[in-house]
Write an enzyme that holds these catalytic residues in place. Structure first.
Site, PDB file in Angstrom:
ATOM      1  N   GLY A  32      94.189  55.674  62.031  1.00 45.01           N
ATOM      2  CA  GLY A  32      95.138  56.390  61.196  1.00 45.01           C
ATOM      3  C   GLY A  32      94.287  56.993  60.089  1.00 45.01           C
ATOM      4  O   GLY A  32      93.333  56.352  59.634  1.00 45.01           O
ATOM      5  N   ARG A 162      98.802  68.571  60.495  1.00 50.45           N
ATOM      6  CA  ARG A 162      99.040  68.192  61.893  1.00 50.45           C
ATOM      7  C   ARG A 162     100.133  69.103  62.458  1.00 50.45           C
ATOM      8  O   ARG A 162     101.318  68.894  62.212  1.00 50.45           O
ATOM      9  CB  ARG A 162      99.478  66.719  62.007  1.00 50.45           C
ATOM     10  CG  ARG A 162      98.433  65.714  61.596  1.00 50.45           C
ATOM     11  CD  ARG A 162      97.344  65.608  62.658  1.00 50.45           C
ATOM     12  NE  ARG A 162      96.347  64.597  62.293  1.00 50.45           N
ATOM     13  CZ  ARG A 162      95.230  64.843  61.645  1.00 50.45           C
ATOM     14  NH1 ARG A 162      94.938  66.063  61.248  1.00 50.45           N
ATOM     15  NH2 ARG A 162      94.373  63.876  61.394  1.00 50.45           N
ATOM     16  N   GLY A 223      83.592  71.427  58.766  1.00 51.27           N
ATOM     17  CA  GLY A 223      83.094  70.896  60.035  1.00 51.27           C
ATOM     18  C   GLY A 223      81.573  70.919  60.088  1.00 51.27           C
ATOM     19  O   GLY A 223      80.903  70.540  59.123  1.00 51.27           O
ATOM     20  N   GLY A 250      87.859  61.870  63.282  1.00 52.98           N
ATOM     21  CA  GLY A 250      87.632  60.939  62.183  1.00 52.98           C
ATOM     22  C   GLY A 250      86.570  61.404  61.199  1.00 52.98           C
ATOM     23  O   GLY A 250      86.363  60.760  60.156  1.00 52.98           O
ATOM     24  N   GLY A 252      86.616  63.880  59.121  1.00 54.09           N
ATOM     25  CA  GLY A 252      87.212  64.214  57.835  1.00 54.09           C
ATOM     26  C   GLY A 252      87.538  62.963  57.023  1.00 54.09           C
ATOM     27  O   GLY A 252      87.348  62.934  55.798  1.00 54.09           O
ATOM     28  N   ASP A 253      88.015  61.925  57.689  1.00 51.42           N
ATOM     29  CA  ASP A 253      88.383  60.690  56.983  1.00 51.42           C
ATOM     30  C   ASP A 253      87.123  59.988  56.468  1.00 51.42           C
ATOM     31  O   ASP A 253      87.090  59.483  55.336  1.00 51.42           O
ATOM     32  CB  ASP A 253      89.162  59.749  57.906  1.00 51.42           C
ATOM     33  CG  ASP A 253      90.361  60.450  58.520  1.00 51.42           C
ATOM     34  OD1 ASP A 253      90.953  61.312  57.834  1.00 51.42           O
ATOM     35  OD2 ASP A 253      90.688  60.159  59.686  1.00 51.42           O
TER      36      ASP A 253
HETATM   37  P1  ATP Z   1      89.033  65.338  61.558  1.00 51.37           P
HETATM   38  O1  ATP Z   1      90.405  65.922  61.402  1.00 51.37           O
HETATM   39  O2  ATP Z   1      88.515  65.331  62.957  1.00 51.37           O
HETATM   40  O3  ATP Z   1      88.848  64.028  60.893  1.00 51.37           O
HETATM   41  P2  ATP Z   1      88.317  67.405  59.679  1.00 51.37           P
HETATM   42  O4  ATP Z   1      88.627  68.732  60.278  1.00 51.37           O
HETATM   43  O5  ATP Z   1      89.211  66.830  58.677  1.00 51.37           O
HETATM   44  O6  ATP Z   1      88.014  66.346  60.823  1.00 51.37           O
HETATM   45  P3  ATP Z   1      85.622  68.332  59.437  1.00 51.37           P
HETATM   46  O7  ATP Z   1      85.534  69.521  58.545  1.00 51.37           O
HETATM   47  O8  ATP Z   1      85.545  68.548  60.898  1.00 51.37           O
HETATM   48  O9  ATP Z   1      86.882  67.476  59.004  1.00 51.37           O
HETATM   49  O10 ATP Z   1      84.445  67.319  59.074  1.00 51.37           O
HETATM   50  C1  ATP Z   1      84.342  66.735  57.795  1.00 51.37           C
HETATM   51  C2  ATP Z   1      82.887  66.627  57.426  1.00 51.37           C
HETATM   52  O11 ATP Z   1      82.193  65.849  58.393  1.00 51.37           O
HETATM   53  C3  ATP Z   1      82.171  67.974  57.374  1.00 51.37           C
HETATM   54  O12 ATP Z   1      82.342  68.587  56.106  1.00 51.37           O
HETATM   55  C4  ATP Z   1      80.741  67.556  57.649  1.00 51.37           C
HETATM   56  O13 ATP Z   1      80.107  67.095  56.471  1.00 51.37           O
HETATM   57  C5  ATP Z   1      80.912  66.394  58.618  1.00 51.37           C
HETATM   58  N1  ATP Z   1      80.825  66.920  59.994  1.00 51.37           N
HETATM   59  C6  ATP Z   1      81.808  67.440  60.752  1.00 51.37           C
HETATM   60  N2  ATP Z   1      81.343  67.877  61.938  1.00 51.37           N
HETATM   61  C7  ATP Z   1      80.003  67.623  61.934  1.00 51.37           C
HETATM   62  C8  ATP Z   1      78.939  67.822  62.860  1.00 51.37           C
HETATM   63  N3  ATP Z   1      79.145  68.385  64.052  1.00 51.37           N
HETATM   64  N4  ATP Z   1      77.703  67.403  62.509  1.00 51.37           N
HETATM   65  C9  ATP Z   1      77.472  66.819  61.317  1.00 51.37           C
HETATM   66  N5  ATP Z   1      78.425  66.606  60.390  1.00 51.37           N
HETATM   67  C10 ATP Z   1      79.675  67.003  60.685  1.00 51.37           C
END
Ligand code: ATP
Length: 311
Positions: A32, A162, A223, A250, A252-253
């Protein structure tokens, strides 16, 4: 005292070895957004509390047992017979493209209300972490988020849109009124408009509008392209830490856990963003939503040379 309190829905998760429609092997865990953050913080040595409702069922026991095992305070979490524990199915569909399927409508967690969460925030924690998922779960969870946000506690909110739960317009209508209560706002690049006022058109305008509304820190996740953090005094951009991708769910979390950990430790904006990109990279480089998150002593492992053996 509690460092970070959070609440929301934590589900049983099933990760398929192959494609779900073909059957075969699966691995059972829990996840979660809010409890992922709580686990990330607990691993880094902070006192984290998660509150929520799980079904009176075996997967609900798994959720509570897992959080307890990870050192997360679940004093105020409880089972509720009105619905089952939610379920999330995950399959790797194509290379690094993951598909997530939810079975959460009518779950126990959708009956969460203010009386379930307010006692868990008294005495007040150092910070409260909310996500934009919780208000999408139903009127009770939405009321719980509003009531908690209005308390005199520094609040961090991760927009976490979401699209299966609600459309962008409904999300914006629920989230924009929360902005004045936030100390930290976290959003992906494509989610910032759900929190910022409708008139703002670019990231710069949206960030400025949020800072002007009193949000002290605005953090934008990009990302694999990294992240940015803004205060009225400072802007910091950081690339993502390069890692071999095992499972992006995960990230982002994990990133939020790292950011809040840095904030609790009194790090500056750059230090907080550095820790966030490290914990985000750990989540991406290891299978599972939270299983690979680092202990404090492991934060520097990303700097080790490739092929290093730890002895
Ligand atoms: P999720 O919803 O899957 O938890 P999100 O979309 O909320 O992800 P992202 O922006 O994908 O969050 O990722 C958060 C952080 O994690 C990014 O700012 C980056 O620092 C790190 N990260 C994400 N993808 C990668 C990657 N492919 N390699 C290295 N670091 C990554």
């Amino acid at each position: 005292a509690i460092d970070v309190a959070t609440f929301g829905e934590t589900m049983a998760t099933v990760r398929a070895e192959g494609l779900i429609r073909l059957g075969g092997g699966m691995r059972l865990s829990v996840a979660g957004a809010e409890s992922n953050v709580a686990i990330g913080l607990a691993r880094l040595g902070h006192r984290a509390r998660w509150t929520g409702l799980v079904g009176d069922d075996e997967t609900g026991e798994l959720v509570l047992r897992t959080l307890r095992a990870e050192g997360v305070d679940v004093t105020h979490a409880r089972t509720d017979p009105r619905g089952p524990t939610g379920l999330m199915l995950v399959e790797r569909r194509l290379g690094e493209l993951t598909r997530v399927i939810y079975h959460r409508s009518g779950s126990a967690a959708s009956f969460l209300g203010p009386p379930d969460v307010l006692p868990a925030l008294d005495p007040p924690p150092r910070m409260l972490h909310l996500t934009g998922i919780t208000p999408a779960l139903g009127p009770g969870p939405a009321a719980a988020v509003r009531a908690a946000a209005e308390l005199d506690v520094p609040v961090c909110l991760d927009v976490n849109h979401r699209s299966r739960l609600w459309d962008r317009e409904r999300a914006a209508n629920a989230l924009r009124p929360l902005a004045p209560h936030l100390t930290v706002a976290v959003a992906s690049e494509d989610e910032l408009d759900l929190l910022a006022p409708a008139g703002a058109a670019t990231e710069e305008e949206r960030v400025s509008a949020l800072l002007a509304a009193g949000v002290a820190q605005v953090v934008v996740k990009r990302g694999a392209a990294g992240a940015s953090a803004y205060t009225s005094a400072e802007t910091v951009h950081r690339p993502a830490r390069p890692v071999r991708v095992a499972d992006v769910v995960g990230a982002g979390d994990a990133f939020v856990a790292g950011y809040l950990s840095g904030l609790l430790d009194g790090l500056g904006l750059a230090g907080r963003l550095d820790r966030a990109t490290v914990t985000g990279a750990f989540a991406v480089a290891t299978p599972g939503d939270w299983e690979g998150l680092p202990a404090r002593s492991e934060l520097a492992l990303l700097d080790a040379l490739p092929g290093t053996t730890l002895r």
